[in-house]
Design a protein around this motif. Structure first.
Motif, mmCIF file in Angstrom:
data_model
loop_
_atom_site.group_PDB
_atom_site.id
_atom_site.type_symbol
_atom_site.label_atom_id
_atom_site.label_comp_id
_atom_site.label_asym_id
_atom_site.label_seq_id
_atom_site.Cartn_x
_atom_site.Cartn_y
_atom_site.Cartn_z
ATOM 1 N N GLY A 63 0.778 -1.227 0.000
ATOM 2 C CA GLY A 63 0.000 0.000 0.000
ATOM 3 C C GLY A 63 0.813 1.282 0.000
ATOM 4 O O GLY A 63 0.272 2.357 0.262
ATOM 5 N N ARG A 64 2.082 1.199 -0.305
ATOM 6 C CA ARG A 64 2.948 2.379 -0.240
ATOM 7 C C ARG A 64 2.552 3.465 -1.239
ATOM 8 O O ARG A 64 2.743 4.645 -0.976
ATOM 9 C CB ARG A 64 4.393 1.962 -0.482
ATOM 10 N N PHE A 65 1.997 3.102 -2.370
ATOM 11 C CA PHE A 65 1.715 4.067 -3.437
ATOM 12 C C PHE A 65 0.263 4.525 -3.480
ATOM 13 O O PHE A 65 -0.092 5.348 -4.312
ATOM 14 C CB PHE A 65 2.082 3.473 -4.799
ATOM 15 N N GLY A 66 -0.585 3.988 -2.633
ATOM 16 C CA GLY A 66 -1.994 4.355 -2.688
ATOM 17 C C GLY A 66 -2.674 3.683 -3.880
ATOM 18 O O GLY A 66 -2.289 2.606 -4.308
ATOM 19 N N ASP A 67 -3.674 4.352 -4.427
ATOM 20 C CA ASP A 67 -4.445 3.815 -5.539
ATOM 21 C C ASP A 67 -3.754 4.171 -6.854
ATOM 22 O O ASP A 67 -3.813 5.310 -7.293
ATOM 23 C CB ASP A 67 -5.865 4.396 -5.498
ATOM 24 N N ILE A 68 -3.105 3.209 -7.472
ATOM 25 C CA ILE A 68 -2.369 3.449 -8.713
ATOM 26 C C ILE A 68 -3.338 3.462 -9.883
ATOM 27 O O ILE A 68 -4.136 2.548 -10.062
ATOM 28 C CB ILE A 68 -1.290 2.375 -8.936
ATOM 29 N N ARG A 69 -3.256 4.503 -10.693
ATOM 30 C CA ARG A 69 -4.127 4.632 -11.861
ATOM 31 C C ARG A 69 -3.353 4.579 -13.175
ATOM 32 O O ARG A 69 -3.927 4.361 -14.224
ATOM 33 C CB ARG A 69 -4.912 5.933 -11.782
ATOM 34 N N HIS A 70 -2.046 4.794 -13.123
ATOM 35 C CA HIS A 70 -1.247 4.800 -14.354
ATOM 36 C C HIS A 70 0.209 4.533 -13.991
ATOM 37 O O HIS A 70 0.700 5.028 -12.986
ATOM 38 C CB HIS A 70 -1.360 6.163 -15.045
ATOM 39 N N ILE A 71 0.868 3.756 -14.821
ATOM 40 C CA ILE A 71 2.301 3.496 -14.654
ATOM 41 C C ILE A 71 2.962 3.671 -16.010
ATOM 42 O O ILE A 71 2.463 3.178 -17.017
ATOM 43 C CB ILE A 71 2.574 2.072 -14.140
ATOM 44 N N GLU A 72 4.064 4.364 -16.034
ATOM 45 C CA GLU A 72 4.869 4.481 -17.246
ATOM 46 C C GLU A 72 6.274 3.998 -16.915
ATOM 47 O O GLU A 72 6.867 4.414 -15.921
ATOM 48 C CB GLU A 72 4.927 5.925 -17.729
ATOM 49 N N ALA A 73 6.785 3.092 -17.717
ATOM 50 C CA ALA A 73 8.112 2.543 -17.468
ATOM 51 C C ALA A 73 8.888 2.488 -18.779
ATOM 52 O O ALA A 73 8.311 2.386 -19.854
ATOM 53 C CB ALA A 73 8.000 1.144 -16.872
ATOM 54 N N ASN A 74 10.190 2.556 -18.664
ATOM 55 C CA ASN A 74 11.063 2.477 -19.826
ATOM 56 C C ASN A 74 12.115 1.409 -19.594
ATOM 57 O O ASN A 74 12.472 1.112 -18.459
ATOM 58 C CB ASN A 74 11.761 3.818 -20.073
ATOM 59 N N TYR A 75 12.603 0.857 -20.664
ATOM 60 C CA TYR A 75 13.638 -0.166 -20.608
ATOM 61 C C TYR A 75 14.817 0.329 -21.427
ATOM 62 O O TYR A 75 14.657 0.682 -22.600
ATOM 63 C CB TYR A 75 13.097 -1.483 -21.176
ATOM 64 N N ILE A 76 15.973 0.385 -20.824
ATOM 65 C CA ILE A 76 17.174 0.862 -21.509
ATOM 66 C C ILE A 76 18.214 -0.254 -21.496
ATOM 67 O O ILE A 76 18.529 -0.806 -20.446
ATOM 68 C CB ILE A 76 17.747 2.119 -20.825
ATOM 69 N N ARG A 77 18.730 -0.577 -22.665
ATOM 70 C CA ARG A 77 19.780 -1.586 -22.761
ATOM 71 C C ARG A 77 21.129 -0.957 -22.435
ATOM 72 O O ARG A 77 21.471 0.089 -22.973
ATOM 73 C CB ARG A 77 19.845 -2.164 -24.174
#
Length: 86
Positions: A63-77
Motif C-alpha cells: 500500500g505504499r503508493f496508494g491507488d495506482i491509476r497509471h504506470i509508465e516505465a522504460n527499458y534501456i539496454r
C-alpha cells in the motif's frame, strides 16, 4: 489467437510470447477465452520477474503508493542496440 483460444478451450495452460495479439479485438478474444477457461494463461515478458520489478510490486502490495491509476516505465539496454554477442 486461434491456437491460444483452442488450447484454452481444450483445458490446456497457455504461455503467449509478445506480442500478445496483432489487434485489440484479437487480444480481447484471447482474454475472454482465458477468463472462461480452467487452464492458466500468461503473456511472457522477460522483465516481469526481474528484481527491481519485484521490489516495486512488493511496495505496491504493502500500500505504499496508494491507488495506482497509471504506470509508465522504460527499458534501456546497457549495451545499446542489440547485436551479435549482446
Amino acid at each position: 489467437e486461434e491456437y491460444a483460444t483452442d488450447a484454452l478451450d481444450a483445458g490446456l495452460d497457455v504461455l503467449l510470447e509478445k506480442p500478445l495479439a496483432h489487434s485489440i479485438e484479437s487480444a480481447k478474444r484471447i482474454v475472454e477465452a482465458a477468463n472462461a477457461a480452467d487452464g492458466f494463461c500468461m503473456a511472457g515478458f522477460n522483465n516481469r520477474y526481474a528484481n527491481p520489478v519485484e521490489v516495486i510490486k512488493g511496495h505496491q502490495r504493502n500500500g505504499r503508493f496508494g491507488d495506482i491509476r497509471h504506470i509508465e516505465a522504460n527499458y534501456i539496454r546497457r549495451r545499446g542496440i542489440p547485436g551479435r554477442g549482446s
